[in-house]
Scaffold this active site. Structure first.
Site, PDB file in Angstrom:
ATOM      1  N   ASN A  34      -5.570  -9.423  -7.497  1.00  9.24           N
ATOM      2  CA  ASN A  34      -5.690 -10.397  -6.098  1.00  9.24           C
ATOM      3  C   ASN A  34      -6.995 -11.188  -6.114  1.00  9.24           C
ATOM      4  OD1 ASN A  34      -6.134  -7.087  -6.485  1.00  9.24           O
ATOM      5  ND2 ASN A  34      -7.188  -7.397  -4.566  1.00  9.24           N
TER       6      ASN A  34
ATOM      7  N   THR B 212       0.836  -1.047  -0.014  1.00  8.64           N
ATOM      8  CA  THR B 212       0.127   0.025  -0.006  1.00  8.64           C
ATOM      9  C   THR B 212       0.992   1.275  -0.098  1.00  8.64           C
ATOM     10  OG1 THR B 212      -1.762  -0.936   1.006  1.00  8.64           O
ATOM     11  CG2 THR B 212      -1.735   1.150   1.188  1.00  8.64           C
TER      12      THR B 212
ATOM     13  N   CYS C 280      -9.391  -5.674   1.615  1.00  8.03           N
ATOM     14  CA  CYS C 280      -9.530  -4.379   2.050  1.00  8.03           C
ATOM     15  C   CYS C 280     -10.831  -3.554   1.971  1.00  8.03           C
ATOM     16  CB  CYS C 280      -8.704  -3.501   0.886  1.00  8.03           C
ATOM     17  SG  CYS C 280      -6.981  -4.335   0.886  1.00  8.03           S
TER      18      CYS C 280
ATOM     19  N   SER D 116       4.702  -6.836  -0.991  1.00 11.10           N
ATOM     20  CA  SER D 116       4.400  -6.921   0.783  1.00 11.10           C
ATOM     21  C   SER D 116       5.005  -8.290   0.880  1.00 11.10           C
ATOM     22  CB  SER D 116       2.905  -7.076   0.869  1.00 11.10           C
ATOM     23  OG  SER D 116       2.357  -5.592   1.083  1.00 11.10           O
ATOM     24  N   ALA D 117       5.536  -8.479   2.255  1.00  7.87           N
ATOM     25  CA  ALA D 117       6.017  -9.714   2.696  1.00  7.87           C
ATOM     26  C   ALA D 117       5.143 -10.698   3.014  1.00  7.87           C
ATOM     27  CB  ALA D 117       6.924  -9.569   3.689  1.00  7.87           C
TER      28      ALA D 117
HETATM   29  N1  PMP Z   1      -1.831  -4.609  -4.233  1.00  2.19           N
HETATM   30  C1  PMP Z   1      -2.470  -5.811  -4.371  1.00  2.19           C
HETATM   31  C2  PMP Z   1      -2.575  -6.406  -5.675  1.00  2.19           C
HETATM   32  C3  PMP Z   1      -2.760  -6.584  -3.126  1.00  2.19           C
HETATM   33  O1  PMP Z   1      -3.178  -7.598  -3.262  1.00  2.19           O
HETATM   34  C4  PMP Z   1      -2.515  -5.713  -1.887  1.00  2.19           C
HETATM   35  C5  PMP Z   1      -3.166  -6.682  -0.597  1.00  2.19           C
HETATM   36  N2  PMP Z   1      -4.328  -7.101  -0.571  1.00  2.19           N
HETATM   37  C6  PMP Z   1      -1.932  -4.583  -1.758  1.00  2.19           C
HETATM   38  C7  PMP Z   1      -1.621  -4.303  -2.888  1.00  2.19           C
HETATM   39  C8  PMP Z   1      -1.788  -4.038  -0.578  1.00  2.19           C
HETATM   40  O2  PMP Z   1      -0.810  -4.711   0.093  1.00  2.19           O
HETATM   41  P1  PMP Z   1      -0.779  -4.347   1.848  1.00  2.19           P
HETATM   42  O3  PMP Z   1      -2.131  -4.551   2.437  1.00  2.19           O
HETATM   43  O4  PMP Z   1       0.200  -5.415   2.203  1.00  2.19           O
HETATM   44  O5  PMP Z   1      -0.232  -3.141   1.966  1.00  2.19           O
END
Ligand code: PMP
Length: 383
Positions: free
Chosen positions: A152, A72, A329, A200-201
């Site tokens: 996602n 994010t 989210c 993201s890890a």
């Molecule tokens: N980009 C994509 C394609 C994602 O799937 C996600 C998490 N669902 C994010 C960004 C954001 O990742 P984070 O919540 O770990 O910041």
């Protein structure tokens, strides 16, 4: 016990990652930017070792890796961090897709409010955008093109190799949100011509709350992004704030493991998908798979079970498996998936769609029990 089948929202942390992190938490107490004592030096070594591990899996240089709190934040910096440059260079045009994660969509909207012109490319029913549709939108004043690698919700892989190669010829910045492909489509990512990449890890066995923004150098220069929050000079000033040493160490370890194991993991995930498809075919249910499977990642399937409300289905199978019907989210809102809507899927099918996502730790036995229970529940609910 309920089987967890929502890996695209977050994966369980790998035990080996956790062990490494606990060791760091116990033994390395310093701030990696403290230069006046051995404690700081030790933490700095851990951070730089993790940076090498991230760089290694991508085949890039260590100084192109910038630690953040996750994708994010990386997406926000990659897009909103270009504000000053875009205005100064009179480049105010942004291209992205209608199926990006909210961190990209809301970042480009923030840029729109500042006067930037944003164009959204829609995918076709396969879930893919056509490279040509993206490239035909490029203008003289295009600042950046931001395209996710893998969606996602559907697991569909976007044609980022082709887009990246063509944008590099035109010298236009290319940002890839690789959150769902990082540590999985390792060779593909190594071959892509991008300027910025987010990850993201916790999407591949690492801890939540840490990730990276990759900034590729061209002629020794970084892309012209600036920090979006004020603070110190950590991470070359791109991402101020104390580096969370143990989290970063966990990210590094997850990269090391993924680099060694991604092929094997992919094979296991494929077998699980085959098993699920076999069970679906024999279920007697009327179903559709959302997104063209030839372009789908091995650990994701988005299924519409016709005549079954996904909300009711998820409630009924809560004790058997955890699945989802949209990205985490957005999951406290009941809005139908904007990703499936952008693919042209009718509303009744969207409301009957669920996303199942898994990793190599899931066994065939887990699938038989949990997915079997889900199909059984769907048969009860169908009208
Ligand atoms: N980009 C994509 C394609 C994602 O799937 C996600 C998490 N669902 C994010 C960004 C954001 O990742 P984070 O919540 O770990 O910041």
């Amino acid at each position: 016990m309920s089987v967890y089948l929502d890996y695209n929202s977050s994966t369980p942390i790998d035990e080996r990652v956790l062990e490494h992190m606990v060791h760091v938490y116990r033994n390395d107490i310093g701030n990696a930017d403290s230069r006046t004592h051995i404690f700081g030096e030790r933490s700095r070594k851990i951070v730089e070792s993790a940076r090498r591990q991230v760089a290694s899996i991508l085949g890039i240089k260590n100084d192109e890796v910038f630690f953040t709190s996750g994708a994010t934040e990386s997406n926000n910096i990659a897009i909103q961090g270009l504000k000053t440059y875009g205005i100064a260079a009179n480049k105010r045009h942004i291209i992205t897709t209608a199926v990006e994660h909210k961190a990209v969509l809301e970042s480009v909207r923030a840029m729109q409010e500042l006067g930037f012109d944003v164009e959204f490319v829609a995918p076709n029913q396969s879930g893919r955008v056509l490279a040509e549709d993206v490239l035909s939108k490029v203008r003289q004043d295009t600042l950046v093109v931001s395209i996710m690698h893998v969606n996602n919700e559907t697991g569909i892989i976007q044609p980022i190799k082709e887009i990246g190669d063509r944008l590099a010829e035109k010298n236009i910045l290319f940002h890839v949100d690789a959150t769902q492909s990082f540590g999985k489509l390792v060779e593909e990512l190594r071959s892509v011509n991008y300027d910025m990449l987010s990850m993201s890890a916790h999407k591949f066995g690492g801890p939540q709350g840490v990730g990276a923004l990759i900034l590729r150098k061209k002629h020794y220069k970084l892309p012209p992004v600036k920090a979006i929050v004020c603070g110190g000079q950590q991470e070359q000033g791109i991402r101020p704030g104390t580096i969370p040493v143990a989290l970063v160490a966990g990210l590094g370890k997850a990269c090391e493991l993924a680099e060694m194991e991604y092929k094997e993991n992919d094979k296991k995930c494929r077998l699980i998908k085959e098993k699920m498809l076999f069970m679906l075919q024999r279920s007697g249910l009327d179903y559709r798979i959302n997104g063209e499977q030839t372009y789908c990642i091995s650990g994701t399937m988005n299924i519409c079970i016709c005549g079954v409300q996904s909300e009711a289905l998820m409630l009924l199978v809560k004790d058997y498996c955890g699945v989802s019907n949209g990205s985490a989210c957005n999951s406290n809102s009941y809005n139908p998936s904007y990703v499936l809507a952008a693919m042209g899927i009718p509303l009744d099918q969207i409301e009957s769609s669920i996303r199942i996502s898994w990793g190599a730790g899931i066994t065939i036995n887990d699938v038989e029990e949990s997915f079997g229970a889900l199909l059984e529940a769907a048969r009860e609910l169908v009208w």
